[in-house]
Structures are given as C-alpha cells and as structure tokens.
Design a protein around this motif. Structure first.
Motif, PDB file in Angstrom:
ATOM      1  N   VAL A  10      54.847  27.821  -7.526  1.00  0.00           N
ATOM      2  CA  VAL A  10      53.902  26.873  -6.907  1.00  0.00           C
ATOM      3  C   VAL A  10      52.937  27.633  -5.991  1.00  0.00           C
ATOM      4  CG1 VAL A  10      55.558  24.968  -7.020  1.00  0.00           C
ATOM      5  CG2 VAL A  10      55.405  26.346  -4.926  1.00  0.00           C
ATOM      6  N   ARG A  11      51.946  26.933  -5.496  1.00  0.00           N
ATOM      7  CA  ARG A  11      50.947  27.566  -4.619  1.00  0.00           C
ATOM      8  C   ARG A  11      51.415  27.592  -3.165  1.00  0.00           C
ATOM      9  NH1 ARG A  11      45.597  24.327  -4.841  1.00  0.00           N
ATOM     10  NH2 ARG A  11      44.929  26.127  -3.633  1.00  0.00           N
ATOM     11  N   VAL A  12      50.768  28.430  -2.374  1.00  0.00           N
ATOM     12  CA  VAL A  12      51.032  28.445  -0.925  1.00  0.00           C
ATOM     13  C   VAL A  12      49.765  27.980  -0.203  1.00  0.00           C
ATOM     14  CG1 VAL A  12      51.653  29.833   1.082  1.00  0.00           C
ATOM     15  CG2 VAL A  12      52.575  30.422  -1.159  1.00  0.00           C
ATOM     16  N   LEU A  13      49.927  26.988   0.669  1.00  0.00           N
ATOM     17  CA  LEU A  13      48.788  26.516   1.469  1.00  0.00           C
ATOM     18  C   LEU A  13      49.192  26.484   2.940  1.00  0.00           C
ATOM     19  CD1 LEU A  13      47.767  23.507  -0.804  1.00  0.00           C
ATOM     20  CD2 LEU A  13      46.303  25.473  -0.299  1.00  0.00           C
ATOM     21  N   PRO A  14      48.292  26.867   3.832  1.00  0.00           N
ATOM     22  CA  PRO A  14      48.661  26.822   5.249  1.00  0.00           C
ATOM     23  C   PRO A  14      48.587  25.416   5.844  1.00  0.00           C
ATOM     24  CG  PRO A  14      46.476  27.780   4.991  1.00  0.00           C
ATOM     25  CD  PRO A  14      46.989  27.506   3.612  1.00  0.00           C
ATOM     26  N   LEU A  15      49.513  25.153   6.766  1.00  0.00           N
ATOM     27  CA  LEU A  15      49.416  23.972   7.631  1.00  0.00           C
ATOM     28  C   LEU A  15      49.408  24.511   9.055  1.00  0.00           C
ATOM     29  CD1 LEU A  15      51.810  21.017   6.676  1.00  0.00           C
ATOM     30  CD2 LEU A  15      49.319  21.100   6.523  1.00  0.00           C
ATOM     31  N   TYR A  16      48.437  24.091   9.827  1.00  0.00           N
ATOM     32  CA  TYR A  16      48.279  24.665  11.156  1.00  0.00           C
ATOM     33  C   TYR A  16      48.948  23.791  12.215  1.00  0.00           C
ATOM     34  CZ  TYR A  16      44.894  27.541   8.739  1.00  0.00           C
ATOM     35  OH  TYR A  16      44.300  28.404   7.865  1.00  0.00           O
ATOM     36  N   THR A  17      49.841  24.426  12.992  1.00  0.00           N
ATOM     37  CA  THR A  17      50.474  23.678  14.088  1.00  0.00           C
ATOM     38  C   THR A  17      49.556  23.649  15.306  1.00  0.00           C
ATOM     39  OG1 THR A  17      51.480  25.625  15.072  1.00  0.00           O
ATOM     40  CG2 THR A  17      52.761  24.507  13.361  1.00  0.00           C
ATOM     41  N   VAL A  18      48.539  24.496  15.308  1.00  0.00           N
ATOM     42  CA  VAL A  18      47.575  24.662  16.404  1.00  0.00           C
ATOM     43  C   VAL A  18      48.229  25.288  17.649  1.00  0.00           C
ATOM     44  CG1 VAL A  18      45.491  23.644  17.437  1.00  0.00           C
ATOM     45  CG2 VAL A  18      46.584  22.469  15.542  1.00  0.00           C
ATOM     46  N   GLU A  19      49.544  25.496  17.587  1.00  0.00           N
ATOM     47  CA  GLU A  19      50.241  26.114  18.717  1.00  0.00           C
ATOM     48  C   GLU A  19      49.772  27.544  18.941  1.00  0.00           C
ATOM     49  OE1 GLU A  19      54.737  24.774  19.021  1.00  0.00           O
ATOM     50  OE2 GLU A  19      54.020  24.776  16.978  1.00  0.00           O
ATOM     51  N   GLU A  41      53.421  28.253   7.814  1.00  0.00           N
ATOM     52  CA  GLU A  41      52.840  28.498   9.133  1.00  0.00           C
ATOM     53  C   GLU A  41      52.261  29.889   9.101  1.00  0.00           C
ATOM     54  OE1 GLU A  41      55.569  27.891  12.480  1.00  0.00           O
ATOM     55  OE2 GLU A  41      56.235  26.172  11.333  1.00  0.00           O
ATOM     56  N   GLU A  42      50.966  29.962   9.105  1.00  0.00           N
ATOM     57  CA  GLU A  42      50.271  31.223   8.853  1.00  0.00           C
ATOM     58  C   GLU A  42      50.767  32.386   9.710  1.00  0.00           C
ATOM     59  OE1 GLU A  42      47.758  33.072   6.301  1.00  0.00           O
ATOM     60  OE2 GLU A  42      49.176  31.434   6.100  1.00  0.00           O
ATOM     61  N   LEU A  43      50.965  32.154  10.998  1.00  0.00           N
ATOM     62  CA  LEU A  43      51.300  33.285  11.865  1.00  0.00           C
ATOM     63  C   LEU A  43      52.795  33.504  12.015  1.00  0.00           C
ATOM     64  CD1 LEU A  43      48.681  32.883  14.727  1.00  0.00           C
ATOM     65  CD2 LEU A  43      48.666  34.546  12.894  1.00  0.00           C
ATOM     66  N   VAL A  44      53.609  32.623  11.426  1.00  0.00           N
ATOM     67  CA  VAL A  44      55.045  32.741  11.644  1.00  0.00           C
ATOM     68  C   VAL A  44      55.791  33.266  10.419  1.00  0.00           C
ATOM     69  CG1 VAL A  44      57.138  31.512  12.314  1.00  0.00           C
ATOM     70  CG2 VAL A  44      54.970  30.921  13.373  1.00  0.00           C
ATOM     71  N   SER A  45      55.597  32.595   9.285  1.00  0.00           N
ATOM     72  CA  SER A  45      56.480  32.919   8.160  1.00  0.00           C
ATOM     73  C   SER A  45      55.774  32.990   6.808  1.00  0.00           C
ATOM     74  CB  SER A  45      57.581  31.861   8.091  1.00  0.00           C
ATOM     75  OG  SER A  45      56.972  30.583   7.991  1.00  0.00           O
ATOM     76  N   PRO A  46      54.606  33.619   6.719  1.00  0.00           N
ATOM     77  CA  PRO A  46      53.910  33.598   5.429  1.00  0.00           C
ATOM     78  C   PRO A  46      54.684  34.306   4.312  1.00  0.00           C
ATOM     79  CG  PRO A  46      52.785  35.057   6.974  1.00  0.00           C
ATOM     80  CD  PRO A  46      53.848  34.359   7.737  1.00  0.00           C
ATOM     81  N   GLU A  47      55.445  35.361   4.662  1.00  0.00           N
ATOM     82  CA  GLU A  47      56.164  36.113   3.608  1.00  0.00           C
ATOM     83  C   GLU A  47      57.227  35.223   2.977  1.00  0.00           C
ATOM     84  OE1 GLU A  47      56.752  37.168   6.889  1.00  0.00           O
ATOM     85  OE2 GLU A  47      54.835  38.212   7.031  1.00  0.00           O
ATOM     86  N   LEU A  48      57.932  34.488   3.845  1.00  0.00           N
ATOM     87  CA  LEU A  48      58.999  33.621   3.349  1.00  0.00           C
ATOM     88  C   LEU A  48      58.432  32.561   2.404  1.00  0.00           C
ATOM     89  CD1 LEU A  48      61.879  34.020   4.098  1.00  0.00           C
ATOM     90  CD2 LEU A  48      61.679  32.280   5.864  1.00  0.00           C
ATOM     91  N   ALA A  49      57.282  31.995   2.784  1.00  0.00           N
ATOM     92  CA  ALA A  49      56.654  30.977   1.934  1.00  0.00           C
ATOM     93  C   ALA A  49      56.223  31.588   0.608  1.00  0.00           C
ATOM     94  CB  ALA A  49      55.448  30.374   2.645  1.00  0.00           C
TER      95      ALA A  49
END
Ligand SMILES: [Zn+2]
Length: 299
Positions: free
Chosen positions: A258-267, A241-249
């Motif tokens: 592995v790679r990191v890709l965003p999934l948008y909740t649109v929230e 979740e781009e705006l919530v936990s990118p560091e953890l991912a």
C-alpha cells in the motif's frame, strides 16, 4: 525611635504600599508589555506558536522554544530557554501531558504569565487541536490572555479570533464534506494515538500503532496486527508521522503493497515548513487532502 528611624520606617511603609498598589492596580488601568514595544510571547512547541501568531498577528513577538525538527515531549530546556521564559510577557504551552518539561519552569513563574492553552485534566486526550473546534478553544484562551495582558490591542486580538473562528468553521465543513463518501474509513496510522478525537468527530475507524502517551511503547505484536488488518481489508494507504516513524510505515507499506501518506500532528514542525511559515490551518488542510487520497473519497 530617633527621627532618622521614623523617616526610614515611613519610607519602607510607602515602598510596601507602592508594591501592594502595583499588584492590585484597578482593573481599568491599561496594561501592556513590561518593556514597552510589542508584547513578548514565548511558546513551547508549534501548536501554541501557530495559534499565538494567528491571534497576536503583527502586535506581538513570538518565539518558539522547541527548535523545528525536534520532538516536543522529550525536549530538555537549556538555561537559555529558562531565561527566555522568565523575560517574556507570556509563556504559552499546550499541557503538562504534551510537554512534561514545562512543569519545572513553571515552578519559578507567576501564574498570570503562563498559560496552558490545552486541557490540564489528566483523563482527557491532550491532542485537542486535532479537531478544528478543539484548536479554536485553545485560540480563544490565548486571545483572552493576550487581551488581558495588552489592553491596548485587545480589540485587535478579538478581531483576529473572529477571523480564525470563520476559518475553523470552514475547515470543519471541509472535513465533513470531504470525508462523507469514501471507499474505506479505516485509518491505519503508524504512529502514536494523536488522531483519536479527529477520528471520532468524522467517524473514521482509527488504528494507531501506540497510545496517546508519547512513550513510543509500540509492540511488534501491534505492528503484526496492523499488517494483518491491511491485508484483509480495503486499505490502500498507511499514514505516518513524518518526523517520528517514517521507516516503520515504509516497512508496513512494503509488506502489504500500500502507499504511505503523512498525517501531521502539528506537534512538531520540520525546519523547512517552519521557515516557510506553514500554519496550523495549512497542516490541517493537508491532512484532509491526504485522508481523502488514502481513503479514496469522492471530493
Ligand atoms: Zn502527541
């Protein structure tokens, strides 16, 4: 009773009748914005904002109350926000579960001017817009309410809903086709459980870090489980979740290669995306693309 008192009594009775008449005006009377001009709609966060724009188009003015770049669940309404809601023709929010802060504002508002576009049942996953048809159900509620409040443009709102319906059907087909043939179906999501319905609809094996509740109750134990799962499986990417936990991912990805890709909740929406006018449909198409990439699907 003196003549003056009788006159006053009649005046008061007429005023009361007038107020009653305004409240119970016949259904067929045309209704429109309270202040003339365009219907003024304020929305909580980005999902209702994007859907209201989709349906209202040029005929309404929409203002989003949760500023871009802000997480919607822990938002605290300022006095300015409360005034904006009171002055608007309509306040659209998602649900008490997504935006608990709306409930205080609603207490002072008449019911006809507020709409929960999402589910209000407590036992339902509140992230209904994460499936195309869940978003359509929200858009339909918004269209009905707009048509009711602004009869002059009702036909236009219904037309816009029809157009959106077609786009939703195309989006659903794109998800079905695009996720039909993938090397992996495991979606390791370092975020809260927003994609449950999406995973269920398109038969994906979703593993999220935390629950639906937005309380961020992720545990180290759960994180370790996800890392173990990635190491032994076919997983080539983790979703974030781009705006919530990118560091953890990024930490999980670093541990497992592995790679990191965003999934948008649109929230929530970033400032840049907001200014560029990114829509719900844009985000969902991007989600599909990222899922296809991360799960190595044949397009
Ligand atoms: Zn959520």
């Amino acid at each position: 009773m003196s003549k003056k008192a009788v006159a006053l009594f009649i005046l008061l009775a007429l005023a009361a009748f007038g107020a009653w008449w305004l409240r119970t005006a016949p259904e067929s009377a045309p209704r429109g914005p309270r202040t003339g001009g365009k219907l003024r709609v304020v929305t909580s966060g980005y999902v209702p904002y994007s859907l209201a724009k989709q349906i209202g188009g040029e005929d309404i003015e929409v203002q989003m109350l949760v500023p871009p770049g802000t997480e919607p669940h822990h938002f605290e309404p300022t006095p300015g926000v409360i005034i904006a809601v009171k002055e608007a023709d309509l306040f659209v929010y998602t649900s008490p579960a997504i935006e608990p802060w709306t409930q205080d504002i609603l207490a002072g508002l008449d019911g006809g001017r507020a709409l929960a576009a999402g589910p209000v049942e407590e036992d339902q996953d509140p992230h209904v817009w994460m499936t195309p048809y869940g978003a359509l159900a929200m858009a339909r509620r918004i269209a009905n309410t707009l048509a009711d409040l602004d009869t002059q443009h009702a036909a236009k709102y219904r037309q816009n809903l029809k157009t959106f319906e077609k786009e939703i059907a195309a989006l659903h087909r794109a998800f079905q086709d695009g996720l039909a043939d993938c090397k992996s179906r495991a979606v390791v999501h370092v975020g809260h459980l927003a994609f449950g319905e999406l995973a269920h609809t398109y038969e994906l094996d979703l593993r999220s870090l935390s629950g639906t509740s937005h309380q961020g109750e992720h545990s180290v134990k759960r994180l370790a489980e996800l890392v173990r799962f990635i190491r032994k499986g076919q997983v080539r990417a983790v979703f974030t979740e781009e705006l919530v936990s990118p560091e953890l991912a990024r930490t999980v990805a670093g541990e497992t290669g592995v790679r990191v890709l965003p999934l948008y909740t649109v929230e929530e929406v970033s400032k840049r995306d907001f200014e560029q006018g990114k829509t719900y449909l844009d985000y969902m198409r991007q989600n599909l693309k990222n899922l296809q990439e991360g799960l190595q699907c044949k397009a």
